[in-house]
Design a protein around this motif. Structure first.
Motif, PDB file in Angstrom:
ATOM      1  N   ALA A  67       0.834  -1.210   0.000  1.00 51.42           N
ATOM      2  CA  ALA A  67       0.000   0.000   0.000  1.00 51.42           C
ATOM      3  C   ALA A  67       0.866   1.257   0.000  1.00 51.42           C
ATOM      4  CB  ALA A  67      -0.938  -0.008   1.202  1.00 51.42           C
ATOM      5  N   LEU A  68       1.867   1.301   0.860  1.00 50.39           N
ATOM      6  CA  LEU A  68       2.721   2.487   0.931  1.00 50.39           C
ATOM      7  C   LEU A  68       3.472   2.725  -0.376  1.00 50.39           C
ATOM      8  CD1 LEU A  68       4.066   2.165   4.580  1.00 50.39           C
ATOM      9  CD2 LEU A  68       2.417   3.834   3.706  1.00 50.39           C
ATOM     10  N   THR A  69       3.950   1.647  -0.986  1.00 52.84           N
ATOM     11  CA  THR A  69       4.642   1.781  -2.270  1.00 52.84           C
ATOM     12  C   THR A  69       3.683   2.276  -3.349  1.00 52.84           C
ATOM     13  OG1 THR A  69       6.202   0.043  -1.665  1.00 52.84           O
ATOM     14  CG2 THR A  69       5.999   0.547  -4.014  1.00 52.84           C
ATOM     15  N   THR A  70       2.466   1.773  -3.321  1.00 47.21           N
ATOM     16  CA  THR A  70       1.459   2.206  -4.290  1.00 47.21           C
ATOM     17  C   THR A  70       1.096   3.672  -4.083  1.00 47.21           C
ATOM     18  OG1 THR A  70       0.601  -0.044  -4.417  1.00 47.21           O
ATOM     19  CG2 THR A  70      -0.828   1.691  -5.230  1.00 47.21           C
ATOM     20  N   PHE A  71       0.950   4.093  -2.834  1.00 48.64           N
ATOM     21  CA  PHE A  71       0.655   5.498  -2.545  1.00 48.64           C
ATOM     22  C   PHE A  71       1.785   6.391  -3.060  1.00 48.64           C
ATOM     23  CE2 PHE A  71      -1.835   4.052   1.447  1.00 48.64           C
ATOM     24  CZ  PHE A  71      -2.937   3.729   0.677  1.00 48.64           C
ATOM     25  N   ARG A  72       3.027   5.963  -2.829  1.00 45.70           N
ATOM     26  CA  ARG A  72       4.170   6.746  -3.302  1.00 45.70           C
ATOM     27  C   ARG A  72       4.174   6.810  -4.823  1.00 45.70           C
ATOM     28  NH1 ARG A  72       8.763   9.256  -3.072  1.00 45.70           N
ATOM     29  NH2 ARG A  72      10.679   8.535  -4.012  1.00 45.70           N
ATOM     30  N   LEU A  73       3.931   5.668  -5.472  1.00 43.57           N
ATOM     31  CA  LEU A  73       3.907   5.622  -6.930  1.00 43.57           C
ATOM     32  C   LEU A  73       2.797   6.521  -7.475  1.00 43.57           C
ATOM     33  CD1 LEU A  73       5.056   4.342  -9.514  1.00 43.57           C
ATOM     34  CD2 LEU A  73       3.421   2.464  -9.182  1.00 43.57           C
ATOM     35  N   ASN A  74       1.629   6.500  -6.841  1.00 45.79           N
ATOM     36  CA  ASN A  74       0.529   7.365  -7.254  1.00 45.79           C
ATOM     37  C   ASN A  74       0.956   8.835  -7.149  1.00 45.79           C
ATOM     38  OD1 ASN A  74      -2.347   7.878  -7.931  1.00 45.79           O
ATOM     39  ND2 ASN A  74      -2.348   8.784  -5.896  1.00 45.79           N
ATOM     40  N   GLY A  75       1.595   9.193  -6.057  1.00 49.19           N
ATOM     41  CA  GLY A  75       2.072  10.566  -5.893  1.00 49.19           C
ATOM     42  C   GLY A  75       3.080  10.941  -6.961  1.00 49.19           C
ATOM     43  N   GLN A  76       3.974  10.005  -7.283  1.00 51.79           N
ATOM     44  CA  GLN A  76       4.966  10.270  -8.320  1.00 51.79           C
ATOM     45  C   GLN A  76       4.299  10.482  -9.678  1.00 51.79           C
ATOM     46  OE1 GLN A  76       7.163   6.659  -7.362  1.00 51.79           O
ATOM     47  NE2 GLN A  76       9.005   7.899  -6.964  1.00 51.79           N
ATOM     48  N   PHE A  77       3.327   9.636  -9.992  1.00 48.94           N
ATOM     49  CA  PHE A  77       2.618   9.790 -11.267  1.00 48.94           C
ATOM     50  C   PHE A  77       1.838  11.100 -11.311  1.00 48.94           C
ATOM     51  CE2 PHE A  77       3.075   5.203 -12.436  1.00 48.94           C
ATOM     52  CZ  PHE A  77       3.532   5.411 -13.732  1.00 48.94           C
ATOM     53  N   LEU A  78       1.224  11.476 -10.199  1.00 50.08           N
ATOM     54  CA  LEU A  78       0.495  12.744 -10.176  1.00 50.08           C
ATOM     55  C   LEU A  78       1.437  13.926 -10.406  1.00 50.08           C
ATOM     56  CD1 LEU A  78      -2.066  12.148  -7.300  1.00 50.08           C
ATOM     57  CD2 LEU A  78      -2.541  12.356  -9.745  1.00 50.08           C
ATOM     58  N   GLU A  79       2.605  13.881  -9.773  1.00 51.62           N
ATOM     59  CA  GLU A  79       3.584  14.959  -9.939  1.00 51.62           C
ATOM     60  C   GLU A  79       4.057  15.058 -11.389  1.00 51.62           C
ATOM     61  OE1 GLU A  79       8.034  16.054  -8.324  1.00 51.62           O
ATOM     62  OE2 GLU A  79       6.665  15.014  -6.954  1.00 51.62           O
TER      63      GLU A  79
END
Length: 145
Positions: free
Chosen positions: A12-24
């Motif tokens: 979950a934490l890795t996915t949240f980070r990846l989502n944030g990276q994609f949004l940025e």
């Protein structure tokens, strides 16, 4: 990592980070076209066929209310328009205007450049395997809900 709870948390934490990276990255790609990442996301959902707000929300994993707010902004700015929905009188379909399509097209060069850099970094086979794993994880979560 043998504990299932730790595995879930780390995923979950890795996915949240990846989502944030994609949004940025999406914000950076969309900005020169006069779009935001969320505007691009909603326009992207209707590039090939018009959809009702609820359909866009399902496809994009967003809330119906969030999509409605963005759709109304896109219409207000002339980037999208509502059209009658023959399947449902009240749920109008959203589709991009020529201006909306042109804005999305402005993103294409930056998108292609990022895709090339990621392919170079990961290798296309590894990247395809990562995508397949993400799709399997998403499908498993769908089945559990």
């Amino acid at each position: 990592m043998s504990d299932r709870g730790e595995l879930l948390s780390a995923t979950a934490l890795t996915t949240f980070r990846l989502n944030g990276q994609f949004l940025e990255v999406s914000e950076e790609l969309a900005r020169p076209a006069g779009l935001t990442a969320s505007w691009w996301q909603v326009l992207g959902a209707v590039l090939h066929e018009p959809l009702p707000v609820a359909g866009i929300a399902r496809v994009m994993g967003m809330t119906r209310q969030g999509v409605q707010r963005i759709a109304d902004l896109l219409v207000e700015r002339g980037l999208a328009e509502y059209q009658p929905n023959p399947a449902h009188r009240r749920a109008k379909l959203l589709r991009p205007t020529p201006e909306g399509r042109a804005a999305v097209e402005k993103i294409t060069p930056g998108h292609a450049a990022l895709a090339a850099r990621l392919a170079e970094e990961l290798g296309e086979e590894e990247w395809a395997a990562i995508l397949e794993a993400l799709r399997r994880l998403s499908a498993a979560i769908d089945r559990l809900q």
